[in-house]
Design a protein around this motif. Structure first.
Motif, PDB file in Angstrom:
ATOM      1  N   PHE A 292       0.850  -1.187   0.000  1.00 15.45           N
ATOM      2  CA  PHE A 292       0.000   0.000   0.000  1.00 15.45           C
ATOM      3  C   PHE A 292       0.887   1.239   0.000  1.00 15.45           C
ATOM      4  CE2 PHE A 292      -2.950  -3.131   1.523  1.00 15.45           C
ATOM      5  CZ  PHE A 292      -4.223  -2.657   1.240  1.00 15.45           C
ATOM      6  N   ARG A 293       0.281   2.359  -0.364  1.00 17.45           N
ATOM      7  CA  ARG A 293       0.894   3.666  -0.134  1.00 17.45           C
ATOM      8  C   ARG A 293      -0.045   4.434   0.786  1.00 17.45           C
ATOM      9  NH1 ARG A 293       4.209   1.050  -1.786  1.00 17.45           N
ATOM     10  NH2 ARG A 293       5.765   1.424  -3.422  1.00 17.45           N
ATOM     11  N   ARG A 294       0.494   4.970   1.864  1.00 24.13           N
ATOM     12  CA  ARG A 294      -0.298   5.715   2.835  1.00 24.13           C
ATOM     13  C   ARG A 294       0.167   7.165   2.849  1.00 24.13           C
ATOM     14  NH1 ARG A 294      -0.941   2.942   8.504  1.00 24.13           N
ATOM     15  NH2 ARG A 294      -2.005   1.502   7.070  1.00 24.13           N
ATOM     16  N   VAL A 295      -0.739   8.077   2.548  1.00 23.20           N
ATOM     17  CA  VAL A 295      -0.439   9.511   2.538  1.00 23.20           C
ATOM     18  C   VAL A 295      -0.822  10.085   3.891  1.00 23.20           C
ATOM     19  CG1 VAL A 295      -0.852  11.709   1.387  1.00 23.20           C
ATOM     20  CG2 VAL A 295      -0.908   9.578   0.061  1.00 23.20           C
ATOM     21  N   ILE A 296       0.116  10.794   4.522  1.00 18.79           N
ATOM     22  CA  ILE A 296      -0.159  11.399   5.826  1.00 18.79           C
ATOM     23  C   ILE A 296       0.067  12.905   5.760  1.00 18.79           C
ATOM     24  CG2 ILE A 296       0.429   9.278   7.065  1.00 18.79           C
ATOM     25  CD1 ILE A 296       3.096  10.535   7.798  1.00 18.79           C
ATOM     26  N   VAL A 297      -0.668  13.629   6.596  1.00 18.39           N
ATOM     27  CA  VAL A 297      -0.555  15.084   6.686  1.00 18.39           C
ATOM     28  C   VAL A 297      -0.008  15.428   8.064  1.00 18.39           C
ATOM     29  CG1 VAL A 297      -1.768  17.290   6.589  1.00 18.39           C
ATOM     30  CG2 VAL A 297      -2.553  15.372   5.170  1.00 18.39           C
ATOM     31  N   LEU A 298       1.062  16.216   8.110  1.00 16.39           N
ATOM     32  CA  LEU A 298       1.693  16.602   9.364  1.00 16.39           C
ATOM     33  C   LEU A 298       1.623  18.107   9.557  1.00 16.39           C
ATOM     34  CD1 LEU A 298       4.962  14.461   9.060  1.00 16.39           C
ATOM     35  CD2 LEU A 298       2.950  13.910  10.447  1.00 16.39           C
TER      36      LEU A 298
END
Length: 285
Positions: A261-267
């Protein structure tokens, strides 16, 4: 930023993209231990193909202009680093060995998705991320993601931290420290590197097992330090890239098969130093 490092067998499947002689040679190295030194360098034109390959690994599942993004990274080489093997000056090396030492083992940088939004390759990347977000994000994450990309008063940086498989999380720490200093210098010169938010695209591998009539899911992180980043994220979404890549490597038949999977996160960019402190604590505890 160099130090000895032993290359060991991966604990998760290798994602294979192009059947090239280089890939086959890397597969043959699985299971071997070698001592190598690495060092960070500003990106240059000669690093184009190595950077592009790492981008294809990181951005798997997104229809983007990899060549254009690689050129962008090289064009802003005053921030970020490419990681290469440092050769032994006491040993005579033939031309083939010198080429091997020029291989890019990692790339770390930040691209401003806001100030560069009208550039073709960045516009395409933004659109590809929005498309995946629309398909896979929860309502709250979708709203957050769209809001931060549409607000031009608060810039969004795409934090790229990609490396070849088998390199441990300790490998990334000096590169992040160097990047932090380079960003500080760029901001002193009024360059557009003041961010409100950071996006990361992380590699995650999942395995489902049935236990007592329940499905138990196990996750492995391609870059283990990113699990700490994800714990601090404001929002996230992920997409399955199994159909986008095949698995390779010398695996026993009984080895479990993980789904990539590819997981996009916002910081929150203002918490970057605090998050990095937690990363260092997790790695060295």
């Amino acid at each position: 930023m160099s130090g000895p490092l032993k290359k060991q067998r991966a604990v998760f499947p290798v994602e294979e993209y192009v059947e090239e002689e280089e890939d086959m040679e890397q597969d043959e190295m699985i299971g071997q231990n070698i001592n190598v030194d690495f060092e960070g360098f500003p990106a240059s034109d000669s690093d184009f193909h190595g950077i592009k390959r790492l981008l294809q690994q990181s951005f798997r599942g997104l229809e983007v202009n990899f060549s254009g993004i690689a050129d962008t990274i090289i064009g802003q080489n005053y921030v970020g680093s490419v990681i290469k093997q440092v050769g032994d000056d006491d040993e005579e090396e033939d031309e083939e060995d010198e080429d091997d030492n020029d291989q890019v083992f990692g790339v770390t940088t930040i691209i401003n998705l806001t100030s560069r939004k009208d550039e073709e390759c960045i516009s395409g990347l933004r659109s590809a991320l929005v498309e995946q977000c629309s398909k896979h994000a929860s309502d709250s994450s979708s709203v957050l993601f769209r809001d931060i990309l549409s607000n031009e008063s608060k810039h969004v940086g795409l934090l790229i931290s990609e490396r070849l498989v088998n390199l441990p999380p300790q490998f990334a720490l000096p590169v992040f420290d160097s990047l932090r200093k380079e960003l500080a210098e760029a901001k002193k010169k009024d360059m557009p590197y003041e961010f409100a938010y950071l996006l990361m695209i992380c590699k995650v591998y999942k395995l489902e097992k049935k236990k007592k009539k329940k499905n138990i899911e196990t996750e492995l992180w391609g870059n283990p330090e990113e699990e700490v980043f994800a714990e601090e994220s404001l929002g996230t979404f992920e997409y399955n890239v199994k159909g986008e890549a095949s698995m390779s490597g010398e695996w026993d038949e009984e080895d479990p098969q993980y789904t990539p999977f590819r997981r996009v996160i916002v910081l929150d960019a203002s918490r970057w130093q605090e998050i990095m402190a937690k990363v260092k604590q997790a790695i060295y505890q």
